[in-house]
Design a protein around this motif. Structure first.
Motif: not given
Lengths: 246, 274
Positions: A74, A93, A96-97, A99-100, A103, B2, B105-106, B108-109
């Motif tokens: 995604c 950033r 990126v978050e 997108s996560k 998904r 992602s 990405e983890e 970054v989260e």
């Protein structure tokens, strides 16, 4: 944040003329990207977002493939011209978050086990942003996934609720997000009655938290109805018209 | 972009079965109850070169946070506020599955969720950290190094940041002849509240607190909830590819408030070193 006033006027109207329980105008068009396996364009207030799905298709690079299920990839991206000041096109950033979480909010609805060793690629491009773009993006994405004919347990509908002038309201817009007290985006599967995305920034008392969550889920149910209509329109458009004529 | 991925650690099928059996009887593999957090060990002021620091061990998860204070330009749109910048890096020391390189990405989260918990609660009163309005403000960097991972990095990192900020001393800067000068004195940071983050995960139909890495590998969904000193919610992030029912979320929110208060009391009782 949080000390701004007059986001609600004397007669209970918000900056854009809505009441506390009113959504912005939502319009979803299905199948707008001809080359994609599934796609949707959503206008959610002033948000303009296109979502396109490719797949299930072969995975590149191959080592990413999973033997027992499909992978979902995604990308949420904002065009440089989508915001007031130009956005650097490189992924931030924040993107990126999003997108996560996007998904992760869609995966529970997809039956990925049906397509082992394959990939579904989902691209969500924000052409114009107006607050609540992740919710609008998820809403469009799940319609695009359905349009691509991917096996799904439920559709995912998303909507935010938040706090402005110490009052809980539905569907926070850009101004309200920047100057209001709290923003809570929620994604929800209306038939399975499960929450697949929940975020909050801002301060809520326990009572306000419960009210805000319930209100957002109410909004998701309204969004679901619009998603359903949009899909019906594409696949049964003429039939529905015919029935109405009879 | 992602992408779905394999579990970060492979828990053998039998171990998973064992975990489910235990959890369905209300016990965890490490002997904890479902609503029990691991022991939290906090050491403050361990880095003398930093303006504030803390090492937090949450079970075997270990995080060092350091505060560095400088002056700089304010952020666009926030001209009359000091700047708070938070970063996190999962070091290659942390587990055999981590490789050096740009943050995934983890990570970054992780940094963004911890940041949200601190920022949205207004833990530090940034209005008080302005030298020349619109031009020069205090810039507070909080950088976190994760040294060892055993699950629940969200809470471990958040406690490290909060403890480091509590322990910090801000240098007093002054403007003399249009230049920023460090007076050599220091002051306590303007702390308004203590945000505490609580992470719960769902495994099957059971909701447990403070998961280990092994439990995270088996989890269906995760939710991190931060509360401030008044017991109000300030930040939430749901994660992982499963879903929650509305009742499960409301219950998790309730637990976050109660457990958060317990941990807040513990943080407040820390001896003031430095």
């Amino acid at each position: 944040m949080s000390q701004a006033k007059n986001l609600i006027n004397g007669s209970g109207r918000r900056t854009d003329g809505r009441t506390a329980d009113e959504l912005r105008q939502i319009k979803i068009t299905v199948g707008v990207v001809k080359n994609a396996d599934g796609s949707a364009f959503i206008e959610f207030g002033r948000n303009k977002i296109v979502a396109a799905v490719y797949g299930p298709r072969e995975v590149h690079p191959k080592h990413m493939a999973l033997p027992d299920r499909c992978i979902l990839r995604c990308r949420y991206h904002m065009s440089p011209f989508s915001t007031d000041t130009r956005k650097n096109p490189a992924p931030s950033r924040r993107e990126v978050e999003i997108s996560k979480v996007m998904r992760e909010s869609l995966e529970p609805a997809l039956i990925l086990e049906d397509y082992p060793r394959a990939a579904i690629d989902l691209f969500v491009e924000v052409l114009q942003a107006d607050g609540g773009s992740r919710c609008a993006g998820i809403t469009a994405a799940s319609v695009a996934l359905a349009d691509a004919g991917i096996n799904m347990r439920d559709i995912v509908s998303a909507c935010a609720a938040g706090k402005i002038d110490n009052k809980i309201v539905l569907d926070i817009n850009d101004t309200e997000d920047k100057e209001g007290g709290a923003d809570m985006p929620v994604a929800y599967m209306p038939h399975l009655e499960q929450v697949t995305l929940l975020q909050l920034d801002g301060i809520l008392t326990p009572e306000q938290f419960n009210e805000c969550l319930d209100k957002a889920i109410g909004g998701c149910n309204m969004v679901y109805e619009i998603q359903r209509q949009a899909l019906m329109q594409k696949y049964f458009g003429n039939e529905t018209e015919l029935k109405e004529e009879q | 972009m992602s992408s779905s991925k394999r579990s970060t650690i492979i828990v053998e099928h039998l171990r998973k079965q064992q975990m489910w059996d235990a959890i369905s009887k209300g016990k965890r593999l490490d002997g904890r109850n479902l609503n029990e957090t691991r022991l939290i060990e906090i050491e403050q002021d361990i880095i003398k070169k930093a303006n504030g620091s803390a090492k937090v061990k949450l079970g075997n998860s270990e995080v060092v946070a350091g505060v560095k204070v400088e002056t700089g330009e304010p952020f666009e749109g926030l001209e009359n506020k000091g700047a708070l910048i938070l970063s996190a890096e999962v070091l290659p020391t942390a587990s055999p599955y981590i490789e050096p390189g740009p943050p995934d990405e983890e990570t970054v989260e992780l940094a963004r969720v911890v940041d949200r918990g601190i920022r949205e609660s207004s833990m530090i009163d940034l209005d008080k950290l302005v030298l020349v309005p619109g031009k020069i403000v205090y810039t507070i960097f909080v950088d976190c190094s994760i040294i060892n991972t055993d699950g629940n990095l969200f809470d471990a990192t958040s406690y490290a940041v909060v403890s480091a900020l509590i322990s910090s001393k801000l240098p007093i800067f002054e403007i003399q002849d249009g230049r920023v000068v460090d007076t050599g004195n220091s002051q306590d940071p303007p702390i308004t509240t203590i945000p505490i983050s609580i992470t719960t995960v769902r495994i099957g139909d059971v909701v447990i607190l403070d998961p280990t890495a092994e439990e995270e590998a088996c989890m269906d969904a995760r939710i991190t909830i931060a509360t401030n000193s008044n017991g109000h919610y300030t930040a939430i992030q749901k994660g992982s590819t499963g879903a929650f029912t509305i009742e499960q979320i409301k219950k998790a929110a309730e637990i976050a408030r109660i457990k958060g208060e317990e941990i807040r009391t513990k943080l407040k009782e820390l001896p003031k070193t430095g």
